[in-house]
Design a protein around this motif. Sequence first.
Motif, PDB file in Angstrom:
ATOM      1  N   PHE A  69      -7.041   8.610  -7.969  1.00 14.45           N
ATOM      2  CA  PHE A  69      -8.383   8.304  -7.499  1.00 14.45           C
ATOM      3  C   PHE A  69      -8.305   7.366  -6.305  1.00 14.45           C
ATOM      4  CE2 PHE A  69      -8.439   8.520 -12.197  1.00 14.45           C
ATOM      5  CZ  PHE A  69      -9.170   9.676 -12.364  1.00 14.45           C
ATOM      6  N   GLU A  70      -9.323   7.411  -5.464  1.00 16.52           N
ATOM      7  CA  GLU A  70      -9.448   6.435  -4.394  1.00 16.52           C
ATOM      8  C   GLU A  70      -9.672   5.069  -5.044  1.00 16.52           C
ATOM      9  OE1 GLU A  70      -9.819   5.607  -0.123  1.00 16.52           O
ATOM     10  OE2 GLU A  70      -9.144   7.346  -1.263  1.00 16.52           O
ATOM     11  N   CYS A  71      -8.831   4.109  -4.732  1.00 11.26           N
ATOM     12  CA  CYS A  71      -8.881   2.809  -5.395  1.00 11.26           C
ATOM     13  C   CYS A  71     -10.106   2.011  -4.937  1.00 11.26           C
ATOM     14  CB  CYS A  71      -7.603   2.023  -5.107  1.00 11.26           C
ATOM     15  SG  CYS A  71      -7.576   0.389  -5.890  1.00 11.26           S
ATOM     16  N   ASP A  72     -10.755   1.326  -5.880  1.00 13.41           N
ATOM     17  CA  ASP A  72     -11.917   0.506  -5.566  1.00 13.41           C
ATOM     18  C   ASP A  72     -11.571  -0.670  -4.657  1.00 13.41           C
ATOM     19  OD1 ASP A  72     -13.686   2.001  -7.147  1.00 13.41           O
ATOM     20  OD2 ASP A  72     -13.145   0.898  -8.958  1.00 13.41           O
ATOM     21  N   TYR A  73     -10.300  -1.023  -4.613  1.00 16.28           N
ATOM     22  CA  TYR A  73      -9.895  -2.211  -3.869  1.00 16.28           C
ATOM     23  C   TYR A  73      -9.196  -1.872  -2.557  1.00 16.28           C
ATOM     24  CZ  TYR A  73     -10.791  -3.916  -8.549  1.00 16.28           C
ATOM     25  OH  TYR A  73     -11.384  -4.174  -9.770  1.00 16.28           O
ATOM     26  N   LYS A  74      -9.307  -0.637  -2.136  1.00 15.05           N
ATOM     27  CA  LYS A  74      -8.619  -0.232  -0.901  1.00 15.05           C
ATOM     28  C   LYS A  74      -9.117  -1.027   0.296  1.00 15.05           C
ATOM     29  CE  LYS A  74      -7.214   3.890   1.665  1.00 15.05           C
ATOM     30  NZ  LYS A  74      -7.269   5.373   1.745  1.00 15.05           N
ATOM     31  N   HIS A  75     -10.403  -1.345   0.312  1.00 11.67           N
ATOM     32  CA  HIS A  75     -10.951  -2.130   1.423  1.00 11.67           C
ATOM     33  C   HIS A  75     -10.269  -3.481   1.544  1.00 11.67           C
ATOM     34  CE1 HIS A  75     -13.071  -3.707  -2.093  1.00 11.67           C
ATOM     35  NE2 HIS A  75     -13.345  -4.784  -1.385  1.00 11.67           N
ATOM     36  N   HIS A  76      -9.778  -4.002   0.426  1.00 10.82           N
ATOM     37  CA  HIS A  76      -9.117  -5.313   0.421  1.00 10.82           C
ATOM     38  C   HIS A  76      -7.638  -5.180   0.799  1.00 10.82           C
ATOM     39  CE1 HIS A  76      -8.059  -9.370  -0.883  1.00 10.82           C
ATOM     40  NE2 HIS A  76      -7.093  -8.842  -1.626  1.00 10.82           N
ATOM     41  N   CYS A  77      -6.966  -4.257   0.153  1.00 14.27           N
ATOM     42  CA  CYS A  77      -5.519  -4.122   0.374  1.00 14.27           C
ATOM     43  C   CYS A  77      -5.188  -3.508   1.732  1.00 14.27           C
ATOM     44  CB  CYS A  77      -4.900  -3.275  -0.742  1.00 14.27           C
ATOM     45  SG  CYS A  77      -5.067  -3.987  -2.395  1.00 14.27           S
ATOM     46  N   TRP A  78      -6.126  -2.776   2.312  1.00 15.45           N
ATOM     47  CA  TRP A  78      -5.884  -2.100   3.588  1.00 15.45           C
ATOM     48  C   TRP A  78      -6.539  -2.821   4.762  1.00 15.45           C
ATOM     49  CZ3 TRP A  78      -4.281   3.351   4.505  1.00 15.45           C
ATOM     50  CH2 TRP A  78      -3.594   3.895   3.415  1.00 15.45           C
ATOM     51  N   LYS A  79      -6.945  -4.041   4.584  1.00 14.18           N
ATOM     52  CA  LYS A  79      -7.679  -4.720   5.657  1.00 14.18           C
ATOM     53  C   LYS A  79      -6.809  -5.006   6.883  1.00 14.18           C
ATOM     54  CE  LYS A  79      -7.157  -9.140   3.223  1.00 14.18           C
ATOM     55  NZ  LYS A  79      -7.912 -10.206   2.505  1.00 14.18           N
ATOM     56  N   HIS A  80      -5.489  -4.895   6.736  1.00 15.54           N
ATOM     57  CA  HIS A  80      -4.598  -5.101   7.890  1.00 15.54           C
ATOM     58  C   HIS A  80      -4.397  -3.815   8.697  1.00 15.54           C
ATOM     59  CE1 HIS A  80      -2.081  -3.409   4.762  1.00 15.54           C
ATOM     60  NE2 HIS A  80      -1.107  -3.193   5.627  1.00 15.54           N
TER      61      HIS A  80
ATOM     62  N   ILE B 270       0.845  -1.192   0.000  1.00 18.86           N
ATOM     63  CA  ILE B 270       0.000   0.000   0.000  1.00 18.86           C
ATOM     64  C   ILE B 270       0.884   1.246   0.000  1.00 18.86           C
ATOM     65  CG2 ILE B 270      -1.831  -1.230   1.233  1.00 18.86           C
ATOM     66  CD1 ILE B 270      -1.087   0.451   3.717  1.00 18.86           C
ATOM     67  N   GLY B 271       0.343   2.323  -0.500  1.00 23.37           N
ATOM     68  CA  GLY B 271       1.115   3.565  -0.577  1.00 23.37           C
ATOM     69  C   GLY B 271       0.220   4.718  -0.966  1.00 23.37           C
ATOM     70  N   LYS B 272       0.816   5.841  -1.227  1.00 22.26           N
ATOM     71  CA  LYS B 272       0.040   7.023  -1.590  1.00 22.26           C
ATOM     72  C   LYS B 272      -0.718   6.818  -2.894  1.00 22.26           C
ATOM     73  CE  LYS B 272       3.069  10.291   0.840  1.00 22.26           C
ATOM     74  NZ  LYS B 272       3.956  11.469   0.721  1.00 22.26           N
ATOM     75  N   HIS B 273      -0.244   5.875  -3.708  1.00 25.70           N
ATOM     76  CA  HIS B 273      -0.923   5.594  -4.969  1.00 25.70           C
ATOM     77  C   HIS B 273      -2.331   5.036  -4.747  1.00 25.70           C
ATOM     78  CE1 HIS B 273       1.116   1.821  -3.823  1.00 25.70           C
ATOM     79  NE2 HIS B 273       0.034   1.240  -4.324  1.00 25.70           N
ATOM     80  N   CYS B 274      -2.622   4.535  -3.548  1.00 22.07           N
ATOM     81  CA  CYS B 274      -3.948   3.976  -3.261  1.00 22.07           C
ATOM     82  C   CYS B 274      -5.046   5.042  -3.314  1.00 22.07           C
ATOM     83  CB  CYS B 274      -3.953   3.300  -1.891  1.00 22.07           C
ATOM     84  SG  CYS B 274      -2.827   1.887  -1.759  1.00 22.07           S
ATOM     85  N   GLY B 275      -4.643   6.285  -3.207  1.00 21.95           N
ATOM     86  CA  GLY B 275      -5.631   7.363  -3.257  1.00 21.95           C
ATOM     87  C   GLY B 275      -5.351   8.391  -4.315  1.00 21.95           C
ATOM     88  N   SER B 276      -4.422   8.098  -5.219  1.00 21.39           N
ATOM     89  CA  SER B 276      -4.034   9.091  -6.216  1.00 21.39           C
ATOM     90  C   SER B 276      -3.782   8.426  -7.577  1.00 21.39           C
ATOM     91  CB  SER B 276      -2.761   9.824  -5.766  1.00 21.39           C
ATOM     92  OG  SER B 276      -2.333  10.756  -6.715  1.00 21.39           O
TER      93      SER B 276
END
Length: 497
Positions: free
Chosen positions: A213-224, A205-211
């Motif tokens: 655009f907010e990524c559609d898969y953030k809920h998956h990659c950020w679950k930790h 994960i990184g700043k690219h997760c929101g730039s």
Amino acid sequence: MVKVISKSRFVSGIQCSKKLYFDIYRKDLKPEISEQQELLFSTGHEIGELAQSAFPNGKDASPENYYDFSKSIQDTKDWIDSDVKTIYEAAFSSNGVLAALDILHHTENERWAIEVKSSSEVKKYHLTDASLQYWVMNKSGFKPDKFFLMHINTAYIKDGDINPKELFTLADITNEVIGNQLWVEENLEDLKNILSTEIEPVVEIGKHCGSPFECDYKHHCWKHIPEQSVFSLYNPRGLDWKLYEQGIFKIIDIPETVSLNHRQNLQVSGQKIAHSHIDKTSISEFLNNWEFPLYFFDFETIFPALPVLNGTRPFQQVPFQYSLHILEQCGDNYTHKEFLAEPKDFNEISIDPRKKLIEQMKLDFGEIGSIVAYNATFEISRLKELAIAFPEDRDFIENIINRFVDLLIPFRNAWFYHPEMGGSASIKAVLPAIAPEFNYKDLEISNGGDASNIFLSMINNKFIGDEIFTRESLKKYCERDTVGMVIIWEELIKHIK
């Protein structure tokens, strides 16, 4: 099986190769499209059609089936060969890469590629898909002489029917996209290799997760990532990522050796020992400057990309509703006033709903007394715009503006802090912290975005449902906002008595 790389897939892959992989192989992870996204798509389609009218009488190469562009590609080639001047949704393909262009226009022996965006300026990520489109057109033998980004001109003021030639601005980005061609080539190879292996890329994960655009898969990659993480730290300015890279995920694990500002220290101590902070002196000095009667005030606005009201600009915030709670003196009962415009008034040349709003405000506001808003800059900005639009009411409006006090200040300045506020001073964070029983769950409309979208759909005659019931729901939502401000003020008063 080789996967075709489209413009949207290329943009996904540039943001994150794992995002591209998920788009193709893990569609089960993608959340359903929200009503807000549906509205954006609908608005984008409407803007696209309006942009086409600036280049009229073109042929449309849109595919009947978006899983098969073969006919669109062939039609585009045939129409170019037969000197068709303008083609909408022109499609090109080369080396397993597909691109559709909003408008292909020929003028004075030049081929113009035109991509339409519903934004107010050229943004960096616009150059990403435009550069790919140029690459595909060039490789397929139809290199454009010029490439334009057609975006909305925010200086445009509506006066009657929208004039597309004035609404849009053509920005020449030819040099930028040509300069990106080697970059496109290199990234295409990388993305093709990722897709051909069918193995999920390893991407942290990184700043690219929101730039961009907010990524559609953030809920998956950020679950930790825990709920009270370093990413909820107030105004971190990069500190959140530095802590994360050191293996520190939770706010309570931030070492005492890390330098934090006052607001951040309150947040950390709030999580570690449930510590609240109340600066009674500062709060008292702040509130003692208020003058009764108090007017707790909140606007709701629409801000359409395509202006619906004469005299307004694209994306201009136009108030259509307000709620007002009035307190004459401490201990008195509150009086509630409200205004909600009629959607039909936005389509009547002889009526301006903003004027009706001002006239109602003249009835609801007295000549003295503090006007309370949360983040008052918003309401003040709207009023300043109304003063410009209606100079005959300037004196009244300026009197209102000069009486504003901002309920945000004690929370923004951390004079009042409760651990449940986390890293935010917004009213949506403050209210649940000081009044857990207060919420919007029982309302049909529970946020400003929905209120704005629903009212705009009424103006545009696209609303489906019970309009009378929905108007009452709009009123209840806006009223709940000013009730919330009353609750916050009463909480502050309670702590300084």
